[in-house]
Write an enzyme that holds these catalytic residues in place. Structure first.
Site, PDB file in Angstrom:
ATOM      1  N   ASP A  40      17.027 -31.100  15.031  1.00  7.94           N
ATOM      2  CA  ASP A  40      16.538 -30.730  13.708  1.00  7.94           C
ATOM      3  C   ASP A  40      15.621 -31.816  13.134  1.00  7.94           C
ATOM      4  OD1 ASP A  40      16.392 -29.833  10.984  1.00  7.94           O
ATOM      5  OD2 ASP A  40      18.356 -28.881  11.192  1.00  7.94           O
ATOM      6  N   THR A  79      14.730 -24.926   8.322  1.00  6.65           N
ATOM      7  CA  THR A  79      15.729 -24.913   9.396  1.00  6.65           C
ATOM      8  C   THR A  79      16.028 -23.517   9.914  1.00  6.65           C
ATOM      9  OG1 THR A  79      16.737 -26.922   8.516  1.00  6.65           O
ATOM     10  CG2 THR A  79      18.095 -25.574   9.973  1.00  6.65           C
ATOM     11  N   ASN A 100      15.098 -20.532   4.421  1.00  5.11           N
ATOM     12  CA  ASN A 100      16.533 -20.817   4.368  1.00  5.11           C
ATOM     13  C   ASN A 100      17.235 -19.875   3.400  1.00  5.11           C
ATOM     14  OD1 ASN A 100      16.410 -22.866   6.243  1.00  5.11           O
ATOM     15  ND2 ASN A 100      16.379 -24.521   4.739  1.00  5.11           N
ATOM     16  N   ASP A 335      13.325 -27.375  15.198  1.00  7.30           N
ATOM     17  CA  ASP A 335      13.140 -26.245  14.289  1.00  7.30           C
ATOM     18  C   ASP A 335      11.958 -26.450  13.357  1.00  7.30           C
ATOM     19  OD1 ASP A 335      14.445 -28.364  13.074  1.00  7.30           O
ATOM     20  OD2 ASP A 335      15.760 -27.109  11.872  1.00  7.30           O
ATOM     21  N   HIS A 336      11.525 -27.680  13.186  1.00 10.70           N
ATOM     22  CA  HIS A 336      10.381 -28.027  12.335  1.00 10.70           C
ATOM     23  C   HIS A 336      10.153 -29.525  12.457  1.00 10.70           C
ATOM     24  CE1 HIS A 336      13.340 -29.697   9.545  1.00 10.70           C
ATOM     25  NE2 HIS A 336      13.968 -28.543   9.561  1.00 10.70           N
TER      26      HIS A 336
END
Length: 549
Positions: A40, A79, A100, A335-336
């Site tokens: 993450d 996320t 999110n 995820d980013h």
């Protein structure tokens, strides 16, 4: 220091399994286990910054197929959307996971915000105290497709966050576990806690009860060891020292990832994943880098130590799989990405870095628009931050809504920190993007995040180098992500399998390319019209892994 002891203890107490003789690894044979790892907030920039220092698991992965210019290609780089792309082959416009959280103004409950991994139909569920569920994910995961093709396939998902575990595991996973608090790992599956998870939680409780004096500072981190002031906080010099019983500090530290990897390794051993006739899959969400990035930024000693520990813990994890003789393939991505805090950027040659104007926060924006529209004191707009989706209140008349839209567009298009403000109709009319993701326009990025049933009436995008956390006397998070800019979109995508010939491809690819690439390795057909990704040929030189089966 910490934390190999936890992994060693956990692995030593894993339930015994019968000895297995794995099939020999050949270029033609499908792997017996797919290991999909998401780190993450592990941006492409972070990956490349420390690459010369890798000596453990990350070093191993750089010897495989390396795509340093991968993209979470959509605009909402958060996320949940990011994790929804990794093992579905689909962008948020297809997965339905646009953020999110989003707003459903028709929801019967007072809380109109919908968390991406909740089932709001359950009694008492809210976006803060929810019943975790995969109901909002509209497409199957790789594990779900594998299980549909062969019911013997085992699908396991373990993470530090519920949304990461749920989005990568999907609704048909056999086991889905995430770190639920000081009590340890929990699941939405409603099954009795199995002995392995009870042991994991017992080991974690013992570790949490001990103090952590902190981690040594690696040599490559020494130049980063200076304090930066953000609001009331000094960050940049941390070592992750922790008092006994301090769960928050445990969670925001390398300790969390070490425990998650130890759990995953023990689950592989206990369930004999990858040691039967079919191919199994385990997804692992490592959340500490994100918690650390939000709490301390990405360029201090804290993240530097975290990347060093991540490299070491991944090395120990892969060594454990090697000792068990498992034929496995790994993919690691994120995820980013993430943006460091502007206060440190300004110290390091970037004086133009800024925090978002408080006038763009939802409460202030609503008040300003309502005043301009002649509706002072009323709620006219809904939103959960100074960027992202905005929703018109359902109580507005048609005439009032038209006025509110016009005033919002006029106000935002004249703001110096706003890059773009798009209407729902404009985004919906845009074709789904294609071609190199590094060349997409803001509108194309927005379209990749758009779901007509969940997206807002307007989409607000801030300019680059504007941190979406406003200046505050008391700071919670000091840095974040979520922008449509490449600092948040670019992530590494790394594939590795024993004896594969490594190569590096610097041109842009997407995380949605992971599912078809892995599916090809195991001979699982995927209809092209069901996904957004394309298969990446993982064979260096002659040969094509996408055409092999």
């Amino acid at each position: 220091m910490l934390r190999q002891a936890a992994a060693t203890l956990l692995l030593a107490t894993a339930m015994p399994i019968a000895a297995q003789t794995p099939a020999p690894t050949t270029a033609a044979a499908p792997p017996k286990l797919i290991v999909a790892i998401s780190v993450d907030q592990f941006s492409a920039d972070l990956f490349s910054e420390y690459r010369q220092y890798y000596s453990g698991g990350l070093k191993r992965l750089t010897l495989g197929a390396v795509f340093p210019n991968g993209f979470q290609s959509h605009a909402a780089t958060e996320t949940c959307p990011g994790h929804s792309t990794i093992l579905t082959g689909s962008r948020p416009s297809r997965t339905g996971i646009i953020a999110n959280s989003w707003f459903d103004l028709n929801a019967a409950r007072p809380d109109k915000a919908i968390y991406c991994a909740e089932d709001e139909a359950q009694p008492g569920s809210s976006s803060d105290a929810y019943v975790a569920s995969p109901v909002h994910l509209k497409v199957p995961t790789l594990g779900g497709r594998m299980k549909a093709a062969n019911s013997a396939t085992r699908v396991v998902s373990i993470s530090g966050k519920d949304r990461a575990a749920i989005m990568m595991g999907g609704p048909t996973a056999d086991q889905v576990w995430w770190l639920g608090g000081p009590q340890g790992y929990v699941s939405y599956k409603g099954v009795a806690t199995p002995p392995l998870v009870a042991k994991v939680n017992e080991v974690m409780a013992r570790q949490l009860a001990q103090t952590n004096p902190g981690f040594d500072l690696p040599a490559q981190c020494a130049a980063k060891d200076f304090a930066v002031r953000a609001g009331d906080r000094n960050v940049g010099t941390g070592r992750f020292a922790r008092a006994a019983g301090d769960y928050k500090s445990f969670r925001i530290s390398p300790e969390q990832d070490a425990m998650t990897l130890a759990f995953a390794a023990a689950a592989i051993e206990t369930m004999a994943l990858g040691q039967q006739a079919q191919t199994d899959i385990i997804s692992i969400g490592l959340s500490a880098t994100d918690y650390i990035g939000h709490s301390y930024g990405t360029e201090g000693t804290e993240t530097c130590i975290q990347v060093d520990r991540l490299d070491r813990e991944l090395g120990a994890f892969f060594d454990r799989l090697d000792k068990d003789g498992i034929d496995y393939v790994v993919v690691l991505t994120a995820d980013h990405g993430g943006h460091d805090l502007p206060e440190r950027h300004r110290l390091n040659a970037m004086p133009m870095e800024s925090r978002v104007d408080t006038a763009l926060t939802p409460k202030a924006l609503n008040a300003a628009v309502a005043q301009r529209a002649g509706l002072a004191g009323k709620t006219v707009l809904w939103g959960d931050g100074p960027s992202g989706d905005l929703y018109f209140d359902k109580g507005l008349t048609s005439a009032q809504r038209g006025k509110v839209e016009a005033e919002t567009l006029a106000l935002l298009r004249g703001h110096p920190q706003v890059a773009a403000i798009f209407t729902k109709a404009e985004i919906a009319a845009t074709p789904s993007p294609a071609g190199p993701p590094e060349n997409w326009t803001l509108m194309q990025k927005a379209r990749a995040s758009f779901d007509p049933t969940r997206s807002g009436d307007l989409l607000l995008l801030l300019k680059a180098r504007v941190m979406s956390i406003p200046e505050q006397a008391v700071m919670g998070s000091v840095a974040t992500h979520g922008s449509p800019w490449d600092i948040d979109r670019r992530v590494p995508i790394l594939f590795w399998r024993k004896d594969m010939r490594g190569f590096e491809q610097p041109l842009g690819v997407e995380t949605v390319d992971i599912l078809p690439s892995l599916a090809a390795l195991i001979g699982l057909p995927i209809a092209k019209n069901e996904i957004d990704g394309r298969c990446l040929d993982l064979i260096a030189g002659e040969g094509d892994s996408c055409a092999a089966r």
